[in-house]
Scaffold this motif. Structure first.
Motif, short mmCIF file in Angstrom:
data_model
loop_
_atom_site.label_atom_id
_atom_site.label_comp_id
_atom_site.label_asym_id
_atom_site.label_seq_id
_atom_site.Cartn_x
_atom_site.Cartn_y
_atom_site.Cartn_z
N LEU A 101 0.72 -1.23 0.05
CA LEU A 101 -0.12 -0.02 0.02
C LEU A 101 0.87 1.26 -0.11
CD1 LEU A 101 -2.77 1.08 0.10
CD2 LEU A 101 -2.59 1.10 2.60
N PHE A 102 2.02 1.14 0.59
CA PHE A 102 3.01 2.17 0.89
C PHE A 102 3.57 2.71 -0.71
CE2 PHE A 102 6.92 4.51 1.09
CZ PHE A 102 6.86 5.30 2.20
N VAL A 103 3.88 1.51 -1.34
CA VAL A 103 4.50 1.51 -2.62
C VAL A 103 3.55 2.16 -3.64
CG1 VAL A 103 5.31 0.12 -4.57
CG2 VAL A 103 6.14 -0.26 -2.44
N ILE A 104 2.22 1.50 -3.42
CA ILE A 104 1.21 2.33 -4.44
C ILE A 104 0.57 3.55 -4.20
CG2 ILE A 104 -1.32 1.85 -5.18
CD1 ILE A 104 -0.97 -1.03 -4.44
N GLY A 105 0.78 3.92 -2.71
CA GLY A 105 0.54 5.32 -2.47
C GLY A 105 1.52 6.31 -2.94
N ALA A 106 2.80 6.05 -2.70
CA ALA A 106 4.12 6.87 -3.23
C ALA A 106 3.81 7.02 -4.78
CB ALA A 106 5.32 6.19 -2.90
N ALA A 107 3.42 5.77 -5.63
CA ALA A 107 3.44 5.91 -6.96
C ALA A 107 2.18 6.85 -7.29
CB ALA A 107 3.14 4.74 -7.57
N HIS A 108 1.18 6.92 -6.61
CA HIS A 108 -0.03 7.70 -6.82
C HIS A 108 0.13 9.18 -6.51
CE1 HIS A 108 -4.02 9.18 -4.92
NE2 HIS A 108 -4.06 9.43 -6.24
N PHE A 109 1.08 9.38 -5.34
CA PHE A 109 1.50 10.66 -5.29
C PHE A 109 2.59 11.33 -6.09
CE2 PHE A 109 4.16 13.85 -3.51
CZ PHE A 109 3.46 14.69 -2.43
N LEU A 111 3.09 10.24 -9.41
CA LEU A 111 2.61 10.17 -10.99
C LEU A 111 1.31 10.90 -11.02
CD1 LEU A 111 3.32 6.36 -11.46
CD2 LEU A 111 4.66 8.27 -11.96
N LEU A 112 0.49 10.80 -9.90
CA LEU A 112 -0.69 11.67 -10.03
C LEU A 112 -1.01 12.92 -9.14
CD1 LEU A 112 -3.36 8.52 -10.80
CD2 LEU A 112 -2.42 10.24 -12.46
N TRP A 113 -1.24 12.62 -7.87
CA TRP A 113 -1.98 13.59 -7.14
C TRP A 113 -1.29 13.72 -5.87
CZ3 TRP A 113 -6.39 13.60 -3.73
CH2 TRP A 113 -6.56 15.08 -3.00
N TRP A 114 -0.84 15.19 -5.34
CA TRP A 114 -0.24 15.43 -4.31
C TRP A 114 -1.06 15.04 -3.04
CZ3 TRP A 114 -2.83 18.64 -1.04
CH2 TRP A 114 -3.57 19.31 -1.37
N GLY A 115 -2.15 14.75 -3.09
CA GLY A 115 -3.30 14.83 -2.04
C GLY A 115 -3.49 13.03 -1.67
N ASP A 116 -2.50 12.17 -1.93
CA ASP A 116 -2.52 10.83 -1.71
C ASP A 116 -2.82 10.64 -0.12
OD1 ASP A 116 -2.09 7.86 -2.01
OD2 ASP A 116 -0.63 8.54 -0.57
N ILE A 117 -3.86 9.60 0.11
CA ILE A 117 -3.86 9.14 1.52
C ILE A 117 -3.34 7.82 1.81
CG2 ILE A 117 -5.78 10.78 2.03
CD1 ILE A 117 -7.57 8.09 1.73
N VAL A 119 -0.39 6.29 1.63
CA VAL A 119 0.73 6.52 2.02
C VAL A 119 0.72 6.49 3.77
CG1 VAL A 119 3.01 7.53 2.76
CG2 VAL A 119 2.41 6.98 0.30
N PRO A 120 0.13 7.62 4.16
CA PRO A 120 -0.39 7.70 5.72
C PRO A 120 -1.20 6.60 6.06
CG PRO A 120 -1.55 9.48 4.45
CD PRO A 120 -0.57 8.82 3.48
N TYR A 121 -2.03 6.11 5.26
CA TYR A 121 -2.66 4.94 5.67
C TYR A 121 -2.07 3.69 5.96
CZ TYR A 121 -7.58 6.66 5.29
OH TYR A 121 -8.50 7.46 5.61
N ALA A 122 -0.77 3.61 5.02
CA ALA A 122 0.13 2.46 5.22
C ALA A 122 0.85 2.44 6.47
CB ALA A 122 0.98 2.40 3.89
N ILE A 123 1.37 3.86 6.83
CA ILE A 123 2.30 3.98 8.05
C ILE A 123 1.19 3.72 9.47
CG2 ILE A 123 3.22 5.72 9.22
CD1 ILE A 123 4.01 6.94 6.74
N PHE A 337 -11.00 1.07 -3.73
CA PHE A 337 -9.71 1.26 -3.95
C PHE A 337 -9.55 1.75 -5.45
CE2 PHE A 337 -4.94 -0.63 -3.55
CZ PHE A 337 -4.75 0.84 -3.41
N SER A 338 -10.41 1.07 -6.40
CA SER A 338 -10.29 1.33 -7.75
C SER A 338 -10.94 2.57 -7.94
CB SER A 338 -11.09 0.15 -8.60
OG SER A 338 -10.39 -1.17 -8.23
#
Length: 412
Positions: A101-109, A111-117, A119-123, A337-338
């Motif tokens: 989830l951290f990896v997907i979140g980092a990619a989301h942040f 590649l797409l959007w700075w407002g990703d949640i 990464v904090p959810y993974a932590i 998630f999708s």
């Protein structure tokens, strides 16, 4: 996993949450991020746009993310219970899921959007593992401790900012203090700053420019996440775990009790939230007042209203569980998630320079039209897809990565 294996109420609330969170995220997609905090910075303060801001601030801001966090905590326990029932190590399964989830979140942040949640959810999901063996009372006690700590930290931060602004405005103030205060106010969503102009320039640019910008700000964003968002998010997850263990979030309580809890929570939370909104508007959307209301002063009432929303939506899902609309919302929740990642892809295409380039060209009221259209898409595609496939596309990817094996997709 078929619908009969799942809890309809949990899916339905998740569906409402993933739809509701877009009401706030749309500002971050379509406008400079200063507008997310302060409508005077971007988005309009005329009666219509101020009204849209006020409704979202009072009813939805922080509550939908809180609801999403509650559901994450509940779902985390369910996944671990199922892993244990199938003979797997539940902690290992959970940690593997959080890593991906951290990896997907980092990619989301990036590649797409700075407002990703994600990464904090993974932590926070990793930290929440320390509390899985706690009973309901212990979980609630720890959640309250984290809520109080978070509230005190935000009060100190806002109070410090307020004092600094007063000192910088005093005659003969030190130039370095004035400069530092200007930078602080810019981070609080002050209108007319260079940061806003830079944001417009960046997000009206091409995809590579945006990715480079996101790469540059990712470390700082991660640090601020750890400092400012871990405590409240973790507390919400613990609340969700308590709600699962008590049967609350599974729809096992009587509908009348859900209704009673919802009415009481809104009776407690709505008046002060309305008062805060009025105060902010009467201040002319003063930068420090608006930030304080957004970040700190509203927090205790956001928690209460998150519980109220959970109870109200549970009452709705339990009372009308056979309604076709509840089924569609639950399907959107099964594919949350999708829907979350798909929304980022769609919104950035609409607003960023690599797509249709509408960034910074609409106001808050107009942004709501994009929200309604996206809700329509979520409700339209999710149910037919899940009638044919076991998971949403992103759910399938996450599950396959976490289990190190491609998961069966088609329903037999």
């Amino acid at each position: 996993m078929t619908q009969t294996d799942r809890h309809l109420t949990l899916d339905a609330i998740r569906g409402f949450a993933v739809m509701g969170i877009l009401l706030l995220n749309i500002v971050g997609f379509s406008m400079p991020d200063a507008g997310y905090v302060n409508p005077a910075a971007w988005g309009g303060t005329d009666p219509l746009n101020a009204g849209v801001w006020a409704v979202n601030f009072v009813l939805f801001d922080g509550k939908m993310r809180g609801l999403f966090s509650v559901l994450f905590g509940a779902s985390m326990l369910l996944v671990m219970q199922r892993a244990e029932a199938s003979g797997q190590n539940p902690r290992s399964v959970h940690l593997n899921r959080m890593a991906w989830l951290f990896v997907i979140g980092a990619a989301h942040f990036i590649l797409l959007w700075w407002g990703d949640i994600l990464v904090p959810y993974a932590i926070c999901g990793t930290l929440a593992l320390l509390f899985v063996s706690k009973d309901v009372k212990q979980l609630l006690r720890w959640a309250i401790i984290f809520y109080v700590l978070y509230f005190l930290i935000t009060l100190v931060m806002v109070g410090g900012g307020w004092w600094q602004a007063i000192q910088a405005a005093a005659p003969g103030a030190d130039p370095d203090l004035i400069k530092g205060t200007q930078e602080m106010l810019a981070s609080f969503g002050q209108p007319g700053t260079e940061e806003i102009a830079e944001s417009l320039k960046t997000y009206r640019s091409g995809w590579l420019t945006i990715v480079q910008h996101h790469l540059a700000i990712f470390p700082g964003s991660l640090a601020s996440t750890l400092i400012f968002f871990t405590l409240d998010t973790l507390a919400m997850m613990l609340l969700g775990m308590a709600m699962l263990k008590s049967g609350f979030i599974l729809g096992l309580w009587q509908p009348a009790l859900y209704r009673k809890i919802a009415l009481r929570a809104f009776a407690i939370g709505l008046p002060p939230m309305i008062a805060l909104a009025v105060w902010v508007m009467l201040s002319g959307f003063d930068t420090v007042i608006t930030f304080g209301a957004f970040f700190s002063f509203s927090f205790p009432f956001r928690v209460v209203m998150t519980v109220g929303w959970a109870a109200a939506l549970l009452w709705l899902a339990v009372t009308y569980r056979d309604h076709a609309l509840i089924a569609r919302v639950a399907a959107a929740g099964r594919a949350a998630f999708s829907n979350y990642l798909g929304t980022s892809l769609l919104m950035t295409f609409i607003f960023y320079g690599w797509g249709l380039g509408l960034f910074g060209q609409i106001d808050r009221a107009t942004a709501m039209l994009f929200v309604l259209a996206t809700w329509g898409i979520m409700l339209t595609w999710s149910q037919p897809w899940l009638e044919r496939y076991r998971f949403g596309p992103a759910e399938w990817l996450w599950r396959s990565l976490a289990r190190r094996k491609l998961q069966p997709m088609r329903l037999r």
